[in-house]
Design an enzyme around this catalytic site. Sequence first.
Site, short mmCIF file in Angstrom:
data_model
loop_
_atom_site.label_atom_id
_atom_site.label_comp_id
_atom_site.label_asym_id
_atom_site.label_seq_id
_atom_site.Cartn_x
_atom_site.Cartn_y
_atom_site.Cartn_z
N CYS A 48 0.83 -1.21 0.00
CA CYS A 48 0.00 0.00 0.00
C CYS A 48 0.87 1.26 0.00
CB CYS A 48 -0.91 -0.03 1.23
SG CYS A 48 -1.60 1.56 1.70
N CYS A 51 0.48 3.49 3.03
CA CYS A 51 1.15 2.90 4.20
C CYS A 51 2.65 3.18 4.15
CB CYS A 51 0.91 1.40 4.25
SG CYS A 51 -0.83 0.92 4.27
N CYS A 182 -9.46 -28.71 34.70
CA CYS A 182 -8.18 -28.45 34.03
C CYS A 182 -7.87 -26.95 33.98
CB CYS A 182 -8.22 -29.03 32.62
SG CYS A 182 -7.01 -28.38 31.48
N CYS A 185 -7.55 -25.51 30.51
CA CYS A 185 -8.87 -25.39 29.88
C CYS A 185 -9.56 -24.10 30.34
CB CYS A 185 -9.74 -26.60 30.23
SG CYS A 185 -9.04 -28.19 29.74
#
Length: 433
Positions: A48, A51, A182, A185
Amino acid sequence: MLGCSLVLSVQAMYSSSDDVIELTPSNFNREVIQSDSLWLVEFYAPWCGHCQNLAPEWKKAATALKGIVKVGAVDADQHKSLGGQYGVRGFPTIKVFGANKNKPEEYQGGRSSQAIVDGAMNALRTLVKERLSGKSGGSSYNKQQSSGGSKKDVVELTDDNFDETVLNSDDVWLVEFFAPWCGHCKNLEPEWAAAATAVKEQTKGKVRLGAVDATVHQVVSSRYGIRGFPTIKVFRKGEEPEDYQGGRTRGDIIEKAMDLFSDNAPAPELLEILNEDVLKKTCEDSQLCIIAVLPHILDTGASGRNGYLDVMVKMAEKYKKKLWGWLWTEAGAQLELEASLGIGGFGYPAMAAINARKMKFALLRGSFSETGIHEFLRELSVGRGSTATLGGGVMPKINAVEAWDGKDGQLPVEEEYDLSDIDLDEDFDKDEL
């Protein structure tokens, strides 16, 4: 032809020597979402031009704000999941991550380093005032997890519904097998919920996230040999499940899901150039648009034209992950387009790849076949191949035309003249001819 590459190779615009922090799906949650700092984040693409112009100013601003405001950058061309997660549609996009990290604000200021610093300081003052007034300014993980995603978007899977919901589904599934006790988890839970919401939205439900309590639903867990927690597996219809090997942040999970989505997504539609809007939208929304100029229908008939279109459809499928646009037109229908590409008048079928942002194009020099087009596009994909500037440096004028009806062409019907009522003088003077 100019010897520059049509597609710039992907490379980071910022290095470790800059004060700009390079952000990826792997570190975004840790660096930004869980941070109490104010962040300015630029979403950019290496190809870009705007950019590239912003980069030196962004670096200056980052240095000026060091220790005060965090300044980061995301290569959203490489990390599409992050750009999609925050609704990035163009480059560069700058977002301000303040008190509520899950709802960043769009930066609307100037693009000079001074304007960026001013904008950052204004945002910082606002954040400090909110904290003084008693509003929450922290961004701790637990505070953010509820707004980062919804547990309802994680499908609860059981021994009873697993086969019907997952195995018989045409969608792709990421399934977590967990145990309530756990710790890993529990850490994954908010990331999984946030990813489930984002993935559901971005894939329109074509990729889903589910969860199985393996301590309760032991039949399905045993079937897939679950030995540790959490275990994540990828399920595609008719295929053996595969182990998920990626990271455990929401960004990592979303990125994997989007890769799975693109693998299973249909090829982009091949469109006939019927008007200016078709060309403009396709080319502006894609890094490259591939345009074929096919012979006139009278030269090929319907079967010949369909043969060329079939080749293009196959190549669009082959390169679908590139998210390029695919277009075609009939020779002579868009003369200004042909002229701007240097095609006009001969050599049909022809093909060009256009980068509308750079106003560059490359022409197919090989055969109009799967092999020839593949070689052409592969060269462009790796940044090789000769390019030229699109005629005049602007997109050509496009005529509005009728869509092809799928039939063979017909020669124009000549007008018939009725001479029955005209008196012909048989004794005319031949010298008058």
